[in-house]
Design a protein around this motif. Structure first.
Motif, PDB file in Angstrom:
ATOM      1  N   GLU A 113      22.809  70.424   8.148  1.00 40.19           N
ATOM      2  CA  GLU A 113      22.624  69.096   8.729  1.00 40.19           C
ATOM      3  C   GLU A 113      23.114  69.009  10.169  1.00 40.19           C
ATOM      4  O   GLU A 113      22.967  67.965  10.811  1.00 40.19           O
ATOM      5  CB  GLU A 113      23.367  68.050   7.881  1.00 40.19           C
ATOM      6  N   ILE A 114      23.690  70.091  10.689  1.00 44.37           N
ATOM      7  CA  ILE A 114      24.259  70.073  12.038  1.00 44.37           C
ATOM      8  C   ILE A 114      23.209  70.539  13.045  1.00 44.37           C
ATOM      9  O   ILE A 114      22.668  71.642  12.937  1.00 44.37           O
ATOM     10  CB  ILE A 114      25.512  70.971  12.142  1.00 44.37           C
ATOM     11  N   ILE A 115      22.942  69.705  14.049  1.00 46.44           N
ATOM     12  CA  ILE A 115      21.989  70.029  15.108  1.00 46.44           C
ATOM     13  C   ILE A 115      22.759  70.196  16.409  1.00 46.44           C
ATOM     14  O   ILE A 115      23.420  69.266  16.874  1.00 46.44           O
ATOM     15  CB  ILE A 115      20.931  68.925  15.259  1.00 46.44           C
ATOM     16  N   THR A 116      22.682  71.399  16.983  1.00 43.56           N
ATOM     17  CA  THR A 116      23.411  71.708  18.213  1.00 43.56           C
ATOM     18  C   THR A 116      22.432  71.940  19.345  1.00 43.56           C
ATOM     19  O   THR A 116      21.567  72.808  19.261  1.00 43.56           O
ATOM     20  CB  THR A 116      24.297  72.960  18.029  1.00 43.56           C
ATOM     21  N   ALA A 117      22.576  71.160  20.404  1.00 49.84           N
ATOM     22  CA  ALA A 117      21.741  71.327  21.596  1.00 49.84           C
ATOM     23  C   ALA A 117      22.485  72.167  22.617  1.00 49.84           C
ATOM     24  O   ALA A 117      23.704  72.031  22.782  1.00 49.84           O
ATOM     25  CB  ALA A 117      21.388  69.967  22.193  1.00 49.84           C
ATOM     26  N   THR A 118      21.761  73.034  23.295  1.00 47.32           N
ATOM     27  CA  THR A 118      22.304  73.795  24.425  1.00 47.32           C
ATOM     28  C   THR A 118      21.421  73.486  25.621  1.00 47.32           C
ATOM     29  O   THR A 118      20.256  73.879  25.666  1.00 47.32           O
ATOM     30  CB  THR A 118      22.322  75.303  24.135  1.00 47.32           C
ATOM     31  N   LEU A 119      22.000  72.755  26.577  1.00 44.95           N
ATOM     32  CA  LEU A 119      21.221  72.241  27.694  1.00 44.95           C
ATOM     33  C   LEU A 119      21.853  72.646  29.020  1.00 44.95           C
ATOM     34  O   LEU A 119      23.076  72.755  29.134  1.00 44.95           O
ATOM     35  CB  LEU A 119      21.132  70.709  27.623  1.00 44.95           C
ATOM     36  N   PRO A 120      21.024  72.862  30.030  1.00 47.98           N
ATOM     37  CA  PRO A 120      21.557  73.291  31.324  1.00 47.98           C
ATOM     38  C   PRO A 120      21.974  72.116  32.202  1.00 47.98           C
ATOM     39  O   PRO A 120      21.390  71.034  32.148  1.00 47.98           O
ATOM     40  CB  PRO A 120      20.357  74.020  31.947  1.00 47.98           C
TER      41      PRO A 120
ATOM     42  N   LYS B 244      22.893  62.183  14.803  1.00 41.06           N
ATOM     43  CA  LYS B 244      21.757  62.120  13.891  1.00 41.06           C
ATOM     44  C   LYS B 244      20.849  60.955  14.265  1.00 41.06           C
ATOM     45  O   LYS B 244      21.313  59.856  14.578  1.00 41.06           O
ATOM     46  CB  LYS B 244      22.254  61.945  12.450  1.00 41.06           C
ATOM     47  N   LEU B 245      19.555  61.191  14.229  1.00 38.22           N
ATOM     48  CA  LEU B 245      18.577  60.146  14.539  1.00 38.22           C
ATOM     49  C   LEU B 245      18.279  59.321  13.286  1.00 38.22           C
ATOM     50  O   LEU B 245      18.176  59.862  12.182  1.00 38.22           O
ATOM     51  CB  LEU B 245      17.279  60.761  15.060  1.00 38.22           C
TER      52      LEU B 245
ATOM     53  N   THR C 112      12.047  56.085  16.528  1.00 36.74           N
ATOM     54  CA  THR C 112      13.502  56.132  16.557  1.00 36.74           C
ATOM     55  C   THR C 112      13.978  55.718  17.934  1.00 36.74           C
ATOM     56  O   THR C 112      13.256  55.880  18.920  1.00 36.74           O
ATOM     57  CB  THR C 112      14.020  57.542  16.214  1.00 36.74           C
ATOM     58  N   VAL C 113      15.182  55.203  17.994  1.00 37.17           N
ATOM     59  CA  VAL C 113      15.833  54.905  19.269  1.00 37.17           C
ATOM     60  C   VAL C 113      17.016  55.852  19.380  1.00 37.17           C
ATOM     61  O   VAL C 113      17.905  55.872  18.518  1.00 37.17           O
ATOM     62  CB  VAL C 113      16.309  53.437  19.347  1.00 37.17           C
ATOM     63  N   THR C 114      17.030  56.675  20.422  1.00 41.98           N
ATOM     64  CA  THR C 114      18.082  57.679  20.576  1.00 41.98           C
ATOM     65  C   THR C 114      19.389  57.028  20.984  1.00 41.98           C
ATOM     66  O   THR C 114      19.435  55.854  21.367  1.00 41.98           O
ATOM     67  CB  THR C 114      17.696  58.732  21.626  1.00 41.98           C
ATOM     68  N   ASP C 115      20.444  57.813  20.917  1.00 41.00           N
ATOM     69  CA  ASP C 115      21.765  57.320  21.320  1.00 41.00           C
ATOM     70  C   ASP C 115      21.828  56.956  22.795  1.00 41.00           C
ATOM     71  O   ASP C 115      22.705  56.201  23.218  1.00 41.00           O
ATOM     72  CB  ASP C 115      22.830  58.376  21.000  1.00 41.00           C
TER      73      ASP C 115
ATOM     74  N   PHE D  93      14.301  66.403  17.301  1.00 38.72           N
ATOM     75  CA  PHE D  93      13.560  65.442  16.485  1.00 38.72           C
ATOM     76  C   PHE D  93      13.246  66.032  15.117  1.00 38.72           C
ATOM     77  O   PHE D  93      12.244  66.721  14.920  1.00 38.72           O
ATOM     78  CB  PHE D  93      12.302  64.997  17.228  1.00 38.72           C
ATOM     79  N   LYS D  94      14.121  65.742  14.170  1.00 39.49           N
ATOM     80  CA  LYS D  94      14.024  66.258  12.813  1.00 39.49           C
ATOM     81  C   LYS D  94      14.432  65.143  11.848  1.00 39.49           C
ATOM     82  O   LYS D  94      14.935  64.111  12.277  1.00 39.49           O
ATOM     83  CB  LYS D  94      14.936  67.477  12.646  1.00 39.49           C
ATOM     84  N   GLY D  95      14.205  65.345  10.571  1.00 46.12           N
ATOM     85  CA  GLY D  95      14.686  64.383   9.590  1.00 46.12           C
ATOM     86  C   GLY D  95      13.630  63.491   8.981  1.00 46.12           C
ATOM     87  O   GLY D  95      13.961  62.601   8.199  1.00 46.12           O
ATOM     88  N   LEU D  96      12.357  63.721   9.300  1.00 49.57           N
ATOM     89  CA  LEU D  96      11.270  62.959   8.692  1.00 49.57           C
ATOM     90  C   LEU D  96      10.751  63.696   7.445  1.00 49.57           C
ATOM     91  O   LEU D  96      11.007  64.889   7.280  1.00 49.57           O
ATOM     92  CB  LEU D  96      10.140  62.760   9.705  1.00 49.57           C
ATOM     93  N   PRO D  97      10.004  63.012   6.564  1.00 49.44           N
ATOM     94  CA  PRO D  97       9.518  63.676   5.345  1.00 49.44           C
ATOM     95  C   PRO D  97       8.315  64.583   5.564  1.00 49.44           C
ATOM     96  O   PRO D  97       7.668  64.975   4.605  1.00 49.44           O
ATOM     97  CB  PRO D  97       9.144  62.486   4.443  1.00 49.44           C
TER      98      PRO D  97
END
Length: 266
Positions: A107-114, A126-127, A148-151, A173-177
């Motif tokens: 359930e953990i989503i980790t972003a790596t961004l520059p 979580k969205l 969805t509305v992001t944080d 963007f994950k978590g839909l059926p």
């Protein structure tokens, strides 16, 4: 043109409980393309990015730019050929247009961004999705709409397919059926769409996992990015004297040129 999808029965077989993975190899690969407008005040300027790859199984996934992977793999290979302190890289591939990656483990989503020359890794919040009644076909596949509305306050809409009941999608963007085949934001400055799916047996692992800076929460990243965009010179800290511009010495508190980019996926 329909996407190059496998039969649903193959998907169900791959993800059935009887298929317990002995490693963290992917079962499927989805390739996306992205169109985005970096400056919402200049909507005529569009940037296109191809070969955005999502690898996933029933527990893990990784999303990355193939262009970025090829670029950094090339650099890594060059570093391994150092002779007498010298590196022969030959002709470098083009600098990647997208350097972001996202790794999901359970359930953990980790972003790596520059941000400039550095990469920062953090857990994405979580969205929360709202399922809508709208229906459409995306590249010949029946889809339902969700939003969805992001944080950070941006509204995104996602077309997902119940024909492919996997809770996956591009970037965070994950978590839909169902698998997300297309996603875009309210202002139509970002659009990501699937162009193909195939079976894949590739190791799922985080990208840029060694050279990144791990931070406690996303707010630190957002603050760091905002400071850099306001003053890109902030990352240069060589004895307080950074660079010469028009004959004038600038320190790391002196802004060279503000970055106007204001459209972000997060």
């Amino acid at each position: 043109m329909k996407l190059n999808f496998f039969l649903k029965s193959i998907f169900m077989l791959l993800f059935s409980g009887s298929m317990i993975a002995q490693n963290n190899n992917s079962d499927m690969e989805v390739v996306y393309k992205m169109k985005y407008i970096p400056d919402s005040l200049n909507k005529e300027k569009k940037i296109y990015v191809d070969n955005l790859v999502l690898l996933f199984n029933n527990h893990s996934s990784v999303y990355f730019s193939q262009e970025a992977k090829d670029y950094y793999d090339y650099l890594k290979k060059g570093m391994s050929t150092i002779v007498n302190g010298k590196i022969s890289l030959g002709t470098l591939p083009s600098f990647p247009r997208s350097r972001a990656s996202v790794y999901k483990n359970g359930e953990i989503i980790t972003a790596t961004l520059p941000v400039g020359k550095y990469f920062y890794s953090f857990e994405e919040p979580k969205l929360e999705w709202i399922l809508l009644d709208d229906k459409s076909t995306i590249n010949g596949v029946n889809c339902n709409l969700a939003k969805t509305v992001t944080d950070t306050g941006d509204t995104f809409f996602a077309w997902y397919s119940m024909e492919y009941p996997f809770s996956e999608g591009p970037f965070r963007f994950k978590g839909l059926p169902g698998l997300i085949l297309k996603i875009y934001n309210k202002n139509n400055t970002i659009e990501i769409e699937a162009i193909g799916i195939k079976q894949s047996v590739t190791n799922i692992e985080p990208f840029f996992n060694v050279a990144n800076i791990k931070i406690k929460n996303k707010s630190i990243y957002l603050k760091t990015r905002a400071e850099y965009n306001e003053n890109p010179n902030i990352q240069n800290i060589n004895s307080g004297i950074i660079v010469k511009k028009d004959g004038v010495l600038l320190d790391n508190k002196t802004s060279i040129q503000k970055i106007s980019t204001n459209v972000f996926l997060d």
